[in-house]
Scaffold this motif. Structure first.
Motif, PDB file in Angstrom:
ATOM      1  N   PHE A 124       0.984  -1.236  -0.018  1.00  0.00           N
ATOM      2  CA  PHE A 124       0.111  -0.111  -0.152  1.00  0.00           C
ATOM      3  C   PHE A 124       1.089   0.993  -0.204  1.00  0.00           C
ATOM      4  CE2 PHE A 124      -2.535   3.172   2.326  1.00  0.00           C
ATOM      5  CZ  PHE A 124      -3.663   3.224   1.396  1.00  0.00           C
ATOM      6  N   MET A 125       2.109   1.179   1.056  1.00  0.00           N
ATOM      7  CA  MET A 125       3.031   2.074   1.260  1.00  0.00           C
ATOM      8  C   MET A 125       3.880   2.735   0.160  1.00  0.00           C
ATOM      9  SD  MET A 125       3.325   3.682   3.654  1.00  0.00           S
ATOM     10  CE  MET A 125       2.278   4.070   5.349  1.00  0.00           C
ATOM     11  N   ALA A 127       1.816   1.767  -3.342  1.00  0.00           N
ATOM     12  CA  ALA A 127       1.106   3.022  -4.187  1.00  0.00           C
ATOM     13  C   ALA A 127       1.090   4.468  -3.993  1.00  0.00           C
ATOM     14  CB  ALA A 127      -0.350   2.143  -4.369  1.00  0.00           C
ATOM     15  N   VAL A 128       0.936   4.873  -2.331  1.00  0.00           N
ATOM     16  CA  VAL A 128       0.955   6.152  -2.480  1.00  0.00           C
ATOM     17  C   VAL A 128       1.680   7.067  -1.984  1.00  0.00           C
ATOM     18  CG1 VAL A 128       0.931   7.447   0.588  1.00  0.00           C
ATOM     19  CG2 VAL A 128      -0.497   5.236   0.388  1.00  0.00           C
ATOM     20  N   THR A 131       2.105   7.287  -5.970  1.00  0.00           N
ATOM     21  CA  THR A 131       0.988   7.997  -6.485  1.00  0.00           C
ATOM     22  C   THR A 131       0.300   9.499  -6.523  1.00  0.00           C
ATOM     23  OG1 THR A 131      -0.914   7.031  -5.355  1.00  0.00           O
ATOM     24  CG2 THR A 131      -0.286   6.173  -7.005  1.00  0.00           C
ATOM     25  N   PHE A 132       0.704   9.709  -4.790  1.00  0.00           N
ATOM     26  CA  PHE A 132       0.389  10.541  -3.758  1.00  0.00           C
ATOM     27  C   PHE A 132       1.187  11.567  -4.005  1.00  0.00           C
ATOM     28  CE2 PHE A 132      -2.997  10.278  -0.877  1.00  0.00           C
ATOM     29  CZ  PHE A 132      -3.506   8.719  -1.540  1.00  0.00           C
ATOM     30  N   ALA A 154      -3.513   4.143 -10.160  1.00  0.00           N
ATOM     31  CA  ALA A 154      -2.970   3.303  -9.026  1.00  0.00           C
ATOM     32  C   ALA A 154      -2.648   1.676  -8.675  1.00  0.00           C
ATOM     33  CB  ALA A 154      -3.748   3.231  -7.798  1.00  0.00           C
TER      34      ALA A 154
END
Lengths: 211, 211, 211
Positions: A124-125, A127-128, A131-132, A154
């Motif tokens: 998850f991190m 992807a964060v 993308t963020f 994502a």
């Protein structure tokens, strides 16, 4: 190549291409030169910053590594100088974004594993982190988020981070894992751009519902 | 005046005017009284909060200094009471914002120097402290960011923080540096508002490109 | 029931309903399955994450409690599967949001009290915990924030957190306080939805002013 050098090289690439994508978006919005530089910087470091904050790694990474500022300024300068030569800023933006996505999804997962986060959190991190930076860019510029408009975005980051975590789990060396997973992510995202692959969805939007 | 008293006084001013700018924006959006208070608070403390998070100064400053809440509520109350008297809420908003920008760019740079951040980071943190309260306000209210619409805005904050770091570097006392740099920032931003000075830009927007 | 079990149960409920509200909003925006899952997660954990960051509680809570990821994925799956059965996704969204608001305003205030924040900060943190998951959802999806469009929303969260802090102050046991304050918040928000109660306001918007 030493692992730390490889990571630094990939971080530089990711920062640079995300800074370019941020600067291109800012230029489309008619911002002034300092505004363009600031958006380039925020786009470059944004994802990793949010990751560091979530993980409690303080101060966030670019505070102690101010070369990030200069790499992002270089990206902004390149974007400004190159834009008369660029046919479609939107297209250049999407490909710069794809390169950043590929590198940062893997580096982000690695950073989470380094502080012993569980595998699911590390993915998850990734992807964060990937993308963020772009999300912050789009939010600051009041544009519809690219993460929303682009199919398999994502998704590509999650797969890339997952591939990396999986490769390490089956015993692949860190250096090879980083490179393989980054290339895989770029290939997935690139294929989605070129072939305009739609993502799996469950329903058509019913926008009329929004009053 | 003692340095700490000067900083507290300037922080109070910055909080107060940013709270007013937040409340005015919220009032334009027809929010209820608690919503207006909340936006006033977030606008007042937002920039310094993001700065503290980046620098790893926890808990963020207003947790241990709850007077910030009351200063922001006072700003919200003034905005609510004064608005029938105000000719143009947009104009009042822009000037309140300019005052906050001037004070917080310098205080933000100072806070970064206090934890021994490099000069380039301190200047950037000054701009973040000064502009991100307003950015959060605009993002929460789904308005086009003022940072985007106004010329020489982030630019003024960067220059202000740069002037402050420069003054300290050449040996000017902290107190004088803070006051001089804040006034310089306000003068730059004010001149941009009054004379409608355009910022240096590199190209006209090509919005048609956005599909 | 032990206090810790009660808190875990309420956290699960809050995560689950906010994940549903996030997934419903993402589905309305035609996002792909991973995008929907990510928005569900961010909506679920967003408010508590911002609270933890402000308070300096690191790593933020869901890093060490990865079951949050699975609860949010379950919420996303339910939203996806149930949506053909749902008459109005907007209505379902508003009620799921109300339930999350009720639970998280109280849990947020409790988390702030647990690190000995002053009462006024605890109340504010309750509102932040309850509303900012939804704010992040709306910001990421470029929708007008529900916090803005809905009357008595942040207000209900502030009242709920205030009731909780007040109940503890007069000696009510934690368990009873949590349940009573949550139900009170849900009742206030629910009444506002059903009876369309307008909030106290000070002026009509003058949108024409925005140039």
């Amino acid at each position: 190549m030493e692992t730390v050098q490889l990571f630094n090289a990939l971080t530089t690439i990711g920062l640079f291409v995300f800074a370019i994508s941020g600067a291109l978006t800012a230029l489309r919005n008619d911002m002034d030169i300092f505004g363009v530089s600031m958006i380039a910087f925020v786009t470059g470091v944004g994802g990793g910053t949010i990751r560091d904050v979530m993980l409690g790694s303080f101060p966030v990474w670019w505070i102690v590594s101010p070369s990030a500022v200069f790499i992002c300024l270089a990206g902004a300068a390149i974007a400004i100088l190159a834009q008369p030569l660029i046919d479609s800023r939107l297209k250049a933006l999407i490909w710069a974004d794809a390169a950043g996505l590929a590198v940062f999804s893997v580096l982000g997962a690695q950073a989470a594993l380094a502080v012993e986060a569980p595998a699911v959190i590390a993915i998850f991190m990734g992807a964060v982190t990937a993308t963020f930076g772009g999300v912050v860019r789009d939010v600051l510029l009041n544009e519809p988020p690219l993460i929303l408009k682009q199919d398999i975005y994502a998704t590509a980051a999650l797969i890339g981070a997952g591939v990396y975590v999986g490769l390490l789990a089956v015993g692949v060396a860190t250096n090879y894992g980083v490179v393989i997973a980054s290339l895989a992510t770029f290939a997935i995202r690139g294929a989605a751009i070129i072939f305009d692959i739609p993502s799996p969805k469950y329903a058509r939007p019913r926008k009329s519902e929004q009053e």
